[in-house]
Design a protein around this motif. Structure first.
Motif, short mmCIF file in Angstrom:
data_model
loop_
_atom_site.label_atom_id
_atom_site.label_comp_id
_atom_site.label_asym_id
_atom_site.label_seq_id
_atom_site.Cartn_x
_atom_site.Cartn_y
_atom_site.Cartn_z
N ALA A 84 0.83 -1.21 0.00
CA ALA A 84 0.00 0.00 0.00
C ALA A 84 0.86 1.26 0.00
O ALA A 84 0.58 2.22 -0.71
N VAL A 85 1.92 1.23 0.80
CA VAL A 85 2.73 2.44 0.98
C VAL A 85 3.77 2.58 -0.14
O VAL A 85 3.91 3.66 -0.74
N ALA A 86 4.50 1.50 -0.43
CA ALA A 86 5.61 1.59 -1.39
C ALA A 86 5.15 1.53 -2.84
O ALA A 86 5.71 2.20 -3.70
N ALA A 87 4.13 0.74 -3.13
CA ALA A 87 3.69 0.59 -4.53
C ALA A 87 2.52 1.52 -4.85
O ALA A 87 2.56 2.26 -5.82
N LEU A 88 1.49 1.49 -4.02
CA LEU A 88 0.30 2.31 -4.31
C LEU A 88 0.46 3.76 -3.86
O LEU A 88 -0.26 4.63 -4.29
N LYS A 89 1.41 3.96 -2.96
CA LYS A 89 1.72 5.30 -2.43
C LYS A 89 0.51 5.99 -1.82
O LYS A 89 0.18 7.15 -2.15
N VAL A 90 -0.16 5.27 -0.91
CA VAL A 90 -1.30 5.87 -0.20
C VAL A 90 -0.80 7.06 0.61
O VAL A 90 0.34 7.09 1.06
N ARG A 91 -1.67 8.04 0.76
CA ARG A 91 -1.29 9.27 1.47
C ARG A 91 -1.62 9.19 2.96
O ARG A 91 -1.04 9.90 3.78
N ASP A 92 -2.63 8.36 3.29
CA ASP A 92 -3.10 8.26 4.67
C ASP A 92 -3.29 6.81 5.07
O ASP A 92 -3.66 5.98 4.24
N ILE A 93 -3.03 6.53 6.34
CA ILE A 93 -3.36 5.22 6.90
C ILE A 93 -4.27 5.46 8.10
O ILE A 93 -3.94 6.25 9.00
N LYS A 154 -3.82 3.13 19.51
CA LYS A 154 -2.54 3.85 19.67
C LYS A 154 -1.36 2.88 19.51
O LYS A 154 -0.35 3.21 18.87
N ALA A 155 -1.48 1.69 20.10
CA ALA A 155 -0.38 0.71 20.04
C ALA A 155 -0.14 0.25 18.60
O ALA A 155 1.01 0.08 18.18
N GLN A 156 -1.23 0.07 17.85
CA GLN A 156 -1.05 -0.38 16.46
C GLN A 156 -0.46 0.74 15.59
O GLN A 156 0.27 0.47 14.64
N LEU A 157 -0.76 1.99 15.93
CA LEU A 157 -0.12 3.11 15.21
C LEU A 157 1.38 3.11 15.51
O LEU A 157 2.20 3.40 14.63
N ASN A 158 1.74 2.79 16.75
CA ASN A 158 3.17 2.66 17.08
C ASN A 158 3.80 1.50 16.31
O ASN A 158 4.90 1.62 15.77
N ASN A 159 3.07 0.37 16.27
CA ASN A 159 3.61 -0.79 15.55
C ASN A 159 3.85 -0.49 14.08
O ASN A 159 4.87 -0.89 13.51
N ILE A 160 2.90 0.22 13.46
CA ILE A 160 3.01 0.43 12.00
C ILE A 160 4.19 1.34 11.66
O ILE A 160 4.76 1.25 10.57
N ARG A 161 4.58 2.18 12.62
CA ARG A 161 5.74 3.06 12.39
C ARG A 161 7.05 2.27 12.28
O ARG A 161 8.04 2.79 11.78
N THR A 162 7.05 1.01 12.77
CA THR A 162 8.27 0.20 12.70
C THR A 162 8.48 -0.39 11.31
O THR A 162 9.54 -0.97 11.04
N HIS A 163 7.48 -0.26 10.44
CA HIS A 163 7.62 -0.82 9.09
C HIS A 163 8.46 0.13 8.24
O HIS A 163 8.16 1.32 8.17
N SER A 165 8.79 0.85 5.10
CA SER A 165 8.10 1.66 4.07
C SER A 165 7.35 2.82 4.74
O SER A 165 7.34 3.95 4.22
N VAL A 166 6.74 2.55 5.88
CA VAL A 166 5.98 3.58 6.61
C VAL A 166 6.94 4.61 7.20
O VAL A 166 6.71 5.82 7.10
N ALA A 167 8.03 4.12 7.80
CA ALA A 167 9.01 5.03 8.40
C ALA A 167 9.58 5.99 7.35
O ALA A 167 9.71 7.19 7.60
N LEU A 168 9.86 5.45 6.17
CA LEU A 168 10.40 6.29 5.09
C LEU A 168 9.37 7.33 4.64
O LEU A 168 9.69 8.52 4.53
N ALA A 169 8.15 6.88 4.41
CA ALA A 169 7.11 7.81 3.94
C ALA A 169 6.81 8.89 4.98
O ALA A 169 6.57 10.05 4.64
N LEU A 170 6.87 8.52 6.26
CA LEU A 170 6.65 9.52 7.32
C LEU A 170 7.80 10.52 7.34
O LEU A 170 7.59 11.73 7.47
N ALA A 171 9.03 10.02 7.17
CA ALA A 171 10.20 10.91 7.16
C ALA A 171 10.14 11.87 5.98
O ALA A 171 10.57 13.02 6.08
N GLN A 172 9.58 11.39 4.89
CA GLN A 172 9.46 12.24 3.68
C GLN A 172 8.19 13.07 3.69
O GLN A 172 7.90 13.77 2.71
N LYS A 173 7.42 12.94 4.77
CA LYS A 173 6.17 13.70 4.96
C LYS A 173 5.17 13.48 3.82
O LYS A 173 4.42 14.38 3.44
N SER A 174 5.17 12.26 3.29
CA SER A 174 4.22 11.93 2.23
C SER A 174 3.09 11.04 2.74
O SER A 174 2.26 10.55 1.97
#
Ligand SMILES: [Zn+2]
Length: 210
Positions: A84-93, A154-163, A165-174
């Motif tokens: 979803a994040v790396a290929a489809l490039k979703v903007r929101d989760i 909240k815990a699952q939002l923390n978990n997803i940040r460990t992925h 692809s998600v960490a990269l997209a968050l760092a790039q503010k996309s």
């Protein structure tokens, strides 16, 4: 099963012809903007409560709207998040829990799950939320369960940040993460305000402002 088949026949006869152009456009590609992660619970229907058309939501559903932390042996949820994040490039989760969740009730009340070993193991991904919720004071059992549902989001939002692809997209503010809790009886949604770490009605959340 008869109801489901009749429903499909009605869709084919009455609904599909009216949306023919949309389905033709979707036949060769999808470009959903949102990854929506919710519980498998039959009472929470993402497309219905968000009034989303086919093609809008990329959806993951499982018991307890859980996203395991990224690890050396990533499973189906991790692969789907990554796609979803790396290929489809979703903007929101959106991670969306719900009231009266059976999975979170089992965690909050420490129900014996010896007869459901897979469920017991799966719900370990909510351990951080369980620890936090257990440390809080609750007026009654219902408040304990409601608290568990919110802490789990909240815990699952923390978990997803460990992925990665998600960490990269968050760092790039996309990419933006959202935590929601849907109330089945009232049809309302509370959204996590990351500034205050509290849930507020979605209609009053800053994300709802134009
Ligand atoms: Zn549930």
């Amino acid at each position: 099963m008869r109801d489901i088949i009749n429903g499909f026949l009605r869709f084919q006869r009455e609904v599909f012809p009216k949306r023919r152009e949309l389905f033709k456009k979707l036949a060769s590609k999808q470009s959903p903007m949102t990854l929506f992660i919710s519980c498998s619970d039959s009472r929470m229907v993402p497309e219905l409560v968000t009034q989303s058309d086919p093609g809008n939501l990329f959806v993951i559903r499982n018991a307890g709207n859980i996203v395991p932390s990224f690890g050396p042996e990533p499973g189906g949820v991790s692969a789907t998040v990554e796609y979803a994040v790396a290929a489809l490039k979703v903007r929101d989760i959106v991670v969306c829990g719900h009231s009266n969740c059976g999975a979170m009730t089992a965690v909050a009340t420490c129900a014996c799950l010896d007869h459901m070993p897979a469920v017991r193991k799966w719900l370990r991904h909510s351990d951080a939320a369980r620890m936090i919720n257990e440390a809080q004071a609750h007026t009654d059992e219902q408040a304990r369960i409601d608290g568990m549902v919110r802490e789990n989001v909240k815990a699952q939002l923390n978990n997803i940040r460990t992925h990665p692809s998600v960490a990269l997209a968050l760092a790039q503010k996309s990419l933006t993460l959202h935590g929601w809790v849907y109330d089945i009886e009232s049809g309302s949604i509370d959204a996590l305000d990351t500034d205050t770490d509290c849930f507020v009605p979605l209609a009053e959340h800053r994300a709802a402002r134009p």
